[in-house]
Design an enzyme around this catalytic site. Structure first.
Site, PDB file in Angstrom:
ATOM      1  N   GLU A  70      -3.101   5.199  -1.674  1.00 59.10           N
ATOM      2  CA  GLU A  70      -2.952   5.776  -3.017  1.00 59.10           C
ATOM      3  C   GLU A  70      -4.040   6.815  -3.271  1.00 59.10           C
ATOM      4  O   GLU A  70      -3.798   7.879  -3.819  1.00 59.10           O
ATOM      5  CB  GLU A  70      -3.026   4.678  -4.083  1.00 59.10           C
ATOM      6  CG  GLU A  70      -1.849   3.720  -4.048  1.00 59.10           C
ATOM      7  CD  GLU A  70      -1.888   2.696  -5.183  1.00 59.10           C
ATOM      8  OE1 GLU A  70      -0.916   1.954  -5.312  1.00 59.10           O
ATOM      9  OE2 GLU A  70      -2.883   2.641  -5.935  1.00 59.10           O
TER      10      GLU A  70
ATOM     11  N   ASP B  82       5.814  -7.164  -3.161  1.00 62.09           N
ATOM     12  CA  ASP B  82       6.322  -8.354  -2.467  1.00 62.09           C
ATOM     13  C   ASP B  82       6.528  -9.474  -3.481  1.00 62.09           C
ATOM     14  O   ASP B  82       6.141  -9.349  -4.640  1.00 62.09           O
ATOM     15  CB  ASP B  82       5.334  -8.799  -1.372  1.00 62.09           C
ATOM     16  CG  ASP B  82       3.958  -9.100  -1.946  1.00 62.09           C
ATOM     17  OD1 ASP B  82       3.100  -8.203  -1.912  1.00 62.09           O
ATOM     18  OD2 ASP B  82       3.746 -10.211  -2.468  1.00 62.09           O
TER      19      ASP B  82
HETATM   20  N1  ADE Z   1      -1.264  -7.739  -3.597  1.00 68.21           N
HETATM   21  C1  ADE Z   1       0.002  -7.443  -3.216  1.00 68.21           C
HETATM   22  N2  ADE Z   1       0.691  -8.549  -2.918  1.00 68.21           N
HETATM   23  C2  ADE Z   1      -0.155  -9.589  -3.100  1.00 68.21           C
HETATM   24  C3  ADE Z   1      -0.037 -10.974  -2.937  1.00 68.21           C
HETATM   25  N3  ADE Z   1       1.094 -11.517  -2.508  1.00 68.21           N
HETATM   26  N4  ADE Z   1      -1.127 -11.752  -3.219  1.00 68.21           N
HETATM   27  C4  ADE Z   1      -2.287 -11.184  -3.635  1.00 68.21           C
HETATM   28  N5  ADE Z   1      -2.443  -9.866  -3.795  1.00 68.21           N
HETATM   29  C5  ADE Z   1      -1.400  -9.074  -3.540  1.00 68.21           C
END
Ligand code: ADE
Length: 249
Positions: free
Chosen positions: A12, A216
């Site tokens: 980024e 995610d």
């Molecule tokens: N940043 C992006 N995905 C994450 C996750 N699953 N746990 C902690 N920080 C994150």
């Protein structure tokens, strides 16, 4: 005065650097602070690295060594609620530290000596960020290719104001997500920095905003294609939202 922009993703920072009118850069404590102009505003840009200590020290250095009147933090996060999908944008409202527990001395999640279990973002700025993010999402089809959006299952991404939890753990099992959901039912996503920056900004009385792109679902697929997501999706989101925001302030 400068607007401090911190990102936990170097991709980024790289994307923003490409359009930053760079004046100078300074290296301190393994971080590079880029000073320049972005969308007509004076900014200091820095990659925090990951986790609460890394981001808190970066925010502290930024506040103490530069004339900062607000901090914007951008990065990715894992969704821990059904209503949130990959590609959605979450603008932080309350920031919790899900791994803080000094009970029985103080309440679970309470930050010792501050009598607070969360830190709130600035209300005017988060409203402006919601508008900036909406604008980005209406234009997303011209910024990110249809194939890329399809690859990451991003369809009809939305933006919401939400509570966020931070901790020094990458959340990658249902069990971990469930524990956070149970303890902090208002929280919609997890990440590793926001609430640490929030605490520093609270202590220094600096208004702050947190922008998170969902990468995610904080489960066993959480690590899949993370670097590619950062390169082809999250960096475009950060650039689009930040440019829109800076042109309104
Ligand atoms: N940043 C992006 N995905 C994450 C996750 N699953 N746990 C902690 N920080 C994150």
């Amino acid at each position: 005065m400068y607007i401090g922009i911190i990102s936990a993703m170097k991709e980024e920072i790289q994307a923003v650097l490409e359009i930053l009118d760079l004046e100078k850069q300074q290296v301190k404590g393994m971080r590079t602070y880029y000073i320049g102009t972005l969308a007509g505003k004076k900014v200091v840009l820095v990659f925090s690295r990951w986790g609460k200590v890394a981001s808190a020290t970066t925010a502290t250095q930024l506040i103490n060594d530069f004339e900062i009147d607000e901090i914007l933090f951008t990065g990715v996060a894992g969704a821990i609620h059904d209503e949130i999908s990959i590609g959605d944008i979450l603008i932080g409202r309350a920031l919790f530290q899900h791994d803080m527990n000094a009970s029985p001395m103080v309440r679970k999640f309470e930050v010792p000596l501050l009598n607070k279990t969360y830190f709130e973002t600035d209300s005017d700025r988060r409203e402006k960020l919601l508008v900036s993010g909406e604008k980005f999402l209406t234009e997303i089809g011209t910024i990110i290719s249809e194939d890329t959006l399809k690859d990451f299952n991003i369809s009809l991404p939305k933006i919401i104001l939400a509570d966020i939890a931070s901790g020094d753990q990458f959340i990658s099992t249902q069990k971990q997500s469930e524990t956070i959901r149970k303890g902090l039912p208002s929280v919609r996503c997890v990440e590793m920095e926001g609430a640490a920056v929030a605490q520093v900004c609270f202590e220094y009385k600096i208004p702050f905003s947190i922008i998170r792109t969902i990468s995610d679902n904080a489960n066993s697929n959480a690590h899949v294609d993370f670097p590619r997501f950062a390169n082809v999706v999250a960096s475009k989101y950060a650039l689009g939202i930040l440019s829109n925001y800076l042109s309104t302030v």
